[in-house]
Scaffold this active site. Structure first.
Site, PDB file in Angstrom:
ATOM      1  N   GLY A 142      24.635  42.454  40.267  1.00 41.16           N
ATOM      2  CA  GLY A 142      25.346  42.721  39.097  1.00 41.16           C
ATOM      3  C   GLY A 142      25.461  44.151  38.357  1.00 41.16           C
ATOM      4  O   GLY A 142      25.136  44.914  39.201  1.00 41.16           O
ATOM      5  N   LEU A 143      25.587  44.243  37.081  1.00 47.46           N
ATOM      6  CA  LEU A 143      25.477  45.501  36.434  1.00 47.46           C
ATOM      7  C   LEU A 143      26.520  46.676  37.123  1.00 47.46           C
ATOM      8  O   LEU A 143      26.126  47.862  37.329  1.00 47.46           O
ATOM      9  CB  LEU A 143      24.133  46.059  36.447  1.00 47.46           C
ATOM     10  CG  LEU A 143      23.180  45.121  35.609  1.00 47.46           C
ATOM     11  CD1 LEU A 143      21.797  45.818  35.818  1.00 47.46           C
ATOM     12  CD2 LEU A 143      23.546  45.083  34.292  1.00 47.46           C
ATOM     13  N   CYS A 144      27.701  46.259  37.692  1.00 44.75           N
ATOM     14  CA  CYS A 144      28.693  47.189  38.197  1.00 44.75           C
ATOM     15  C   CYS A 144      29.935  46.926  37.472  1.00 44.75           C
ATOM     16  O   CYS A 144      31.141  46.905  38.256  1.00 44.75           O
ATOM     17  CB  CYS A 144      28.616  47.077  39.671  1.00 44.75           C
ATOM     18  SG  CYS A 144      28.908  45.299  40.321  1.00 44.75           S
ATOM     19  N   GLY A 145      29.915  46.772  36.449  1.00 45.75           N
ATOM     20  CA  GLY A 145      31.228  46.498  35.446  1.00 45.75           C
ATOM     21  C   GLY A 145      31.936  45.209  35.847  1.00 45.75           C
ATOM     22  O   GLY A 145      31.475  44.038  36.123  1.00 45.75           O
TER      23      GLY A 145
END
Length: 304
Positions: free
Chosen positions: A86-89
């Site tokens: 994750g952590l990709c908008g």
């Protein structure tokens, strides 16, 4: 009024998070540069190979190749390509939402006994659809595909599962949904039909009413033999290009998301520092007022 110690703890926590987001942005930028180089290098070859396959397909209308022959569609396989992390908008959220909408659309087109089966490439897509197994049927999943480099063995394994399912009648049609890399700030969700291969080349209709390809070629040993040899290579190249596109789009989305997170942390730090200064000033003012009030009270008591 919040205590100074609590505000100071929040400031330190935000600073630590900012260091992490800044480091993740730098890592994503380095990976994006490599991923962008790979997809830019792969696109011309994939495009030319697709054009060649399309020319063959358009000239062999009666050719009974299983990869070209169109069947009555009862079962559809949808290959959904997401990220492993994750952590990709909204990268994963958008592709999952679009996949759910695509599934609902295809279900309305299928007969009552028709089925839609999912092949998940990427951990995030598998995690979502596996939590909703009552609504979605997952027949295969491939996680940890997007490592430092996309290994060709993974591409062949994914392609083999799709082709085997198509040839043995498990799927009558295969579609792929993924994020295409356009630029650092733009990714486009693409839905492509993988199998059967349908002609896309422009057709000219002469005055006699005959349909002929736009350009005809003479092949040696023959178009059928060449097509039989090129089709496996084309299918592998198509899967590889899709994975490279998704990987580049993921790194671009992560770099943008971490850049936005770093900027938000800066704004939050400014607000917290301002609150800290106001709170400290208020406490100093309050202490000075208390000292002055105490001194005034002592002075009056002495006069009395």
């Amino acid at each position: 009024m919040p205590a100074l110690r609590d505000i100071r703890r929040r400031i330190n926590a935000v600073r630590n998070i900012q260091k992490i987001t800044k480091a993740m942005k730098m890592v994503a930028a380095a990976r994006l540069r490599r991923a962008q180089e790979r997809i830019v290098s792969a696109r011309p070859y994939a495009k030319k190979l697709e054009e060649l396959i399309q020319k063959f397909v358009s000239t062999l209308d009666a050719y009974e190749n299983p990869f070209i022959k169109v069947r009555d569609v009862k079962n559809i396989a949808i290959v959904v390509v997401t990220a492993d992390r994750g952590l990709c908008g909204s990268f994963n959220t958008n592709i999952i939402r679009k996949t759910v909408a695509l599934i609902e659309e295809r279900r309305r087109e299928l007969p009552q006994d028709g089925k839609i089966k999912l092949i998940c490439v990427g951990k995030k897509g598998f995690d979502y659809f596996s939590r909703h197994r009552k609504n979605f049927e997952i027949v295969a999943s491939y996680t940890s595909v997007f490592k430092k480099t996309i290994e060709y063995e993974s591409v062949k394994e994914i392609m083999r599962r799709i082709v085997d399912g198509f040839l043995n009648g498990e799927f009558d049609k295969v579609e792929i949904i993924y994020n295409e890399f356009k630029s650092i700030v733009q990714q486009r969700i693409v839905i492509e039909q993988f199998l059967p291969i349908v002609p896309k080349i422009e057709i000219v209709k002469p005055s006699k009413g005959l349909k002929v390809p736009l350009v005809e070629y003479i092949y040696e040993p023959g178009p059928r033999e060449i097509l039989n040899n090129l089709l496996p290579k084309y299918l592998e190249t198509h899967i590889l290009r899709v994975l490279l596109e998704s990987n580049a789009a993921e790194q671009a989305a992560r770099m943008t998301a971490m850049d936005n997170a770093t900027e938000n942390a800066n704004e939050l730090l400014r607000d917290l520092q301002l609150l800290f200064n106001k709170t400290r000033q208020a406490m100093i003012t309050k202490e000075m007022l208390e000292i002055a009030s105490g001194a005034e009270a002592l002075r009056k008591a002495g006069m009395a």
